[in-house]
Design a protein around this motif. Structure first.
Motif, PDB file in Angstrom:
ATOM      1  N   LEU A  86     -40.661   1.959 -11.498  1.00 27.46           N
ATOM      2  CA  LEU A  86     -41.384   2.366 -10.295  1.00 27.46           C
ATOM      3  C   LEU A  86     -42.420   1.304  -9.906  1.00 27.46           C
ATOM      4  O   LEU A  86     -42.578   0.993  -8.717  1.00 27.46           O
ATOM      5  N   VAL A  87     -43.091   0.734 -10.889  1.00 30.92           N
ATOM      6  CA  VAL A  87     -44.032  -0.359 -10.618  1.00 30.92           C
ATOM      7  C   VAL A  87     -43.293  -1.531  -9.969  1.00 30.92           C
ATOM      8  O   VAL A  87     -43.758  -2.107  -8.976  1.00 30.92           O
ATOM      9  N   ASP A  88     -42.137  -1.887 -10.524  1.00 30.00           N
ATOM     10  CA  ASP A  88     -41.335  -2.969  -9.947  1.00 30.00           C
ATOM     11  C   ASP A  88     -40.996  -2.686  -8.489  1.00 30.00           C
ATOM     12  O   ASP A  88     -41.091  -3.566  -7.626  1.00 30.00           O
ATOM     13  N   ARG A  89     -40.575  -1.458  -8.226  1.00 28.42           N
ATOM     14  CA  ARG A  89     -40.167  -1.093  -6.871  1.00 28.42           C
ATOM     15  C   ARG A  89     -41.358  -1.182  -5.910  1.00 28.42           C
ATOM     16  O   ARG A  89     -41.194  -1.598  -4.761  1.00 28.42           O
ATOM     17  N   TYR A  90     -42.531  -0.781  -6.382  1.00 26.36           N
ATOM     18  CA  TYR A  90     -43.705  -0.834  -5.516  1.00 26.36           C
ATOM     19  C   TYR A  90     -44.105  -2.281  -5.230  1.00 26.36           C
ATOM     20  O   TYR A  90     -44.443  -2.627  -4.092  1.00 26.36           O
ATOM     21  N   ILE A  91     -44.049  -3.119  -6.249  1.00 24.39           N
ATOM     22  CA  ILE A  91     -44.357  -4.536  -6.034  1.00 24.39           C
ATOM     23  C   ILE A  91     -43.348  -5.154  -5.075  1.00 24.39           C
ATOM     24  O   ILE A  91     -43.719  -5.919  -4.169  1.00 24.39           O
ATOM     25  N   ASP A  92     -42.077  -4.816  -5.235  1.00 30.44           N
ATOM     26  CA  ASP A  92     -41.046  -5.300  -4.306  1.00 30.44           C
ATOM     27  C   ASP A  92     -41.348  -4.849  -2.880  1.00 30.44           C
ATOM     28  O   ASP A  92     -41.173  -5.611  -1.921  1.00 30.44           O
ATOM     29  N   PHE A  93     -41.789  -3.591  -2.749  1.00 31.45           N
ATOM     30  CA  PHE A  93     -42.136  -3.067  -1.425  1.00 31.45           C
ATOM     31  C   PHE A  93     -43.267  -3.882  -0.802  1.00 31.45           C
ATOM     32  O   PHE A  93     -43.200  -4.270   0.370  1.00 31.45           O
ATOM     33  N   CYS A  94     -44.312  -4.147  -1.573  1.00 30.41           N
ATOM     34  CA  CYS A  94     -45.445  -4.907  -1.056  1.00 30.41           C
ATOM     35  C   CYS A  94     -45.046  -6.326  -0.664  1.00 30.41           C
ATOM     36  O   CYS A  94     -45.553  -6.877   0.319  1.00 30.41           O
ATOM     37  N   ALA A  95     -44.128  -6.913  -1.434  1.00 36.21           N
ATOM     38  CA  ALA A  95     -43.653  -8.260  -1.110  1.00 36.21           C
ATOM     39  C   ALA A  95     -42.804  -8.266   0.151  1.00 36.21           C
ATOM     40  O   ALA A  95     -42.880  -9.201   0.959  1.00 36.21           O
ATOM     41  N   GLU A  99     -47.353  -6.399   5.547  1.00 34.30           N
ATOM     42  CA  GLU A  99     -48.233  -5.813   6.550  1.00 34.30           C
ATOM     43  C   GLU A  99     -48.818  -4.475   6.093  1.00 34.30           C
ATOM     44  O   GLU A  99     -49.937  -4.115   6.489  1.00 34.30           O
ATOM     45  N   VAL A 100     -48.097  -3.741   5.252  1.00 34.84           N
ATOM     46  CA  VAL A 100     -48.590  -2.422   4.836  1.00 34.84           C
ATOM     47  C   VAL A 100     -49.817  -2.550   3.929  1.00 34.84           C
ATOM     48  O   VAL A 100     -50.869  -1.952   4.219  1.00 34.84           O
ATOM     49  N   PRO A 101     -49.758  -3.338   2.842  1.00 38.29           N
ATOM     50  CA  PRO A 101     -50.989  -3.541   2.064  1.00 38.29           C
ATOM     51  C   PRO A 101     -52.125  -4.137   2.892  1.00 38.29           C
ATOM     52  O   PRO A 101     -53.289  -3.766   2.714  1.00 38.29           O
ATOM     53  N   VAL A 144     -53.615   9.535 -15.090  1.00 36.72           N
ATOM     54  CA  VAL A 144     -52.510   9.116 -14.227  1.00 36.72           C
ATOM     55  C   VAL A 144     -53.003   8.573 -12.897  1.00 36.72           C
ATOM     56  O   VAL A 144     -52.503   7.547 -12.410  1.00 36.72           O
ATOM     57  N   GLU A 145     -53.981   9.236 -12.294  1.00 36.80           N
ATOM     58  CA  GLU A 145     -54.451   8.769 -10.985  1.00 36.80           C
ATOM     59  C   GLU A 145     -55.019   7.357 -11.076  1.00 36.80           C
ATOM     60  O   GLU A 145     -54.779   6.528 -10.203  1.00 36.80           O
ATOM     61  N   TYR A 146     -55.769   7.073 -12.145  1.00 36.29           N
ATOM     62  CA  TYR A 146     -56.344   5.730 -12.262  1.00 36.29           C
ATOM     63  C   TYR A 146     -55.267   4.684 -12.563  1.00 36.29           C
ATOM     64  O   TYR A 146     -55.388   3.529 -12.128  1.00 36.29           O
ATOM     65  N   VAL A 147     -54.223   5.069 -13.265  1.00 33.34           N
ATOM     66  CA  VAL A 147     -53.118   4.127 -13.480  1.00 33.34           C
ATOM     67  C   VAL A 147     -52.467   3.796 -12.139  1.00 33.34           C
ATOM     68  O   VAL A 147     -52.200   2.618 -11.827  1.00 33.34           O
ATOM     69  N   VAL A 152     -51.984   0.020  -7.273  1.00 30.61           N
ATOM     70  CA  VAL A 152     -52.213  -0.171  -5.837  1.00 30.61           C
ATOM     71  C   VAL A 152     -53.267  -1.243  -5.602  1.00 30.61           C
ATOM     72  O   VAL A 152     -53.055  -2.182  -4.818  1.00 30.61           O
ATOM     73  N   TRP A 153     -54.415  -1.117  -6.267  1.00 29.79           N
ATOM     74  CA  TRP A 153     -55.488  -2.103  -6.076  1.00 29.79           C
ATOM     75  C   TRP A 153     -55.011  -3.515  -6.397  1.00 29.79           C
ATOM     76  O   TRP A 153     -55.264  -4.456  -5.644  1.00 29.79           O
ATOM     77  N   CYS A 154     -54.345  -3.658  -7.535  1.00 34.96           N
ATOM     78  CA  CYS A 154     -53.904  -4.997  -7.958  1.00 34.96           C
ATOM     79  C   CYS A 154     -52.833  -5.553  -7.023  1.00 34.96           C
ATOM     80  O   CYS A 154     -52.881  -6.735  -6.652  1.00 34.96           O
ATOM     81  N   SER A 155     -51.882  -4.726  -6.645  1.00 37.19           N
ATOM     82  CA  SER A 155     -50.792  -5.195  -5.774  1.00 37.19           C
ATOM     83  C   SER A 155     -51.313  -5.589  -4.406  1.00 37.19           C
ATOM     84  O   SER A 155     -50.938  -6.628  -3.854  1.00 37.19           O
ATOM     85  N   HIS A 156     -52.192  -4.770  -3.840  1.00 39.61           N
ATOM     86  CA  HIS A 156     -52.742  -5.093  -2.526  1.00 39.61           C
ATOM     87  C   HIS A 156     -53.650  -6.325  -2.606  1.00 39.61           C
ATOM     88  O   HIS A 156     -53.612  -7.179  -1.724  1.00 39.61           O
ATOM     89  N   GLY A 157     -54.425  -6.409  -3.665  1.00 34.77           N
ATOM     90  CA  GLY A 157     -55.294  -7.575  -3.825  1.00 34.77           C
ATOM     91  C   GLY A 157     -54.512  -8.860  -4.021  1.00 34.77           C
ATOM     92  O   GLY A 157     -54.829  -9.884  -3.421  1.00 34.77           O
ATOM     93  N   PHE A 158     -53.474  -8.787  -4.859  1.00 32.58           N
ATOM     94  CA  PHE A 158     -52.645  -9.970  -5.075  1.00 32.58           C
ATOM     95  C   PHE A 158     -51.924 -10.359  -3.785  1.00 32.58           C
ATOM     96  O   PHE A 158     -51.837 -11.541  -3.447  1.00 32.58           O
TER      97      PHE A 158
END
Length: 202
Positions: A86-95, A99-101, A144-147, A152-158
């Motif tokens: 799921l983390v992989d999929r979210y990072i792929d989405f951001c890449a 524009e969304v992040p 779970v929420e903080y994970v 989200v924070w790291c992906s959007h920041g990166f």
């Protein structure tokens, strides 16, 4: 709506998305959006409405795109290791949809502060959907929420800032090597947070 009206609306929302992502809501005018879409302000207003209406339309489309990805990905989580996918999929989405992040990064910095309830309507339901899936496969002591927010924070920041190399040049989502490095880091981070052994992160 006629087919040409649909096309004009899509063109306007595309232009507004690019500008809101680059400059923020507060830094973008309706005239700028009209010029980017190759239309006049009256035509933009006819098809979409004012700037606030445009912003809501942009955020709604971004939300629907993100929701479609997360709904599919969450449905495939069967164990704790599935959360790494799921983390992989979210990072792929951001890449794939930078524009969304970028839209949310602007909002985190108090952009469009007069447009209320977007977090309630868009962020909270997605957070709850992912959290519900995660809680089924991790121990009760995991926050779970903080994970989720950490991802989200790291992906959007990166995605927005990337990392600096030795020469001070920024590298981000569009750099395959740095994207792979970031992905590996996030997998290790999440694996540790949810109690998976280091080797599970790959």
């Amino acid at each position: 709506m006629t087919e040409s009206s649909d096309h004009a609306r899509d063109r306007i929302i595309d232009a507004a998305t690019r500008l809101f992502a680059a400059l923020g809501y507060d830094g973008t005018s309706t005239r700028m959006i009209a010029e980017a879409a190759g239309l006049n302000v009256a035509t933009v207003a006819y098809h979409v409405g004012g700037k606030r209406d445009l912003y809501i339309a942009v955020m709604e489309r971004a939300h629907q795109t993100e929701r479609a990805l997360l709904s599919e990905a969450v449905a495939q989580v069967e164990d704790a290791a599935g959360l790494l996918t799921l983390v992989d999929r979210y990072i792929d989405f951001c890449a794939a949809h930078p524009e969304v992040p970028a839209l949310w990064m602007h909002r985190w910095l108090s952009d469009a502060a007069d447009v209320a309830h977007l977090e309630e309507h868009y962020v909270r339901p997605l957070l709850e959907m992912v959290a519900a899936a995660a809680r089924k496969v991790v121990s009760d002591d995991v926050d779970v929420e903080y994970v989720i927010w950490t991802v989200v924070w790291c992906s959007h920041g990166f995605g927005s800032g990337g990392v600096l190399d030795a020469q001070g040049v920024r590298h981000g989502m569009d750099d395959p090597a740095e994207l792979a490095r970031f992905r590996a880091h996030m997998r290790r981070l999440v694996a540790a947070a949810i109690g998976l052994p280091a080797e599970a992160a790959g």
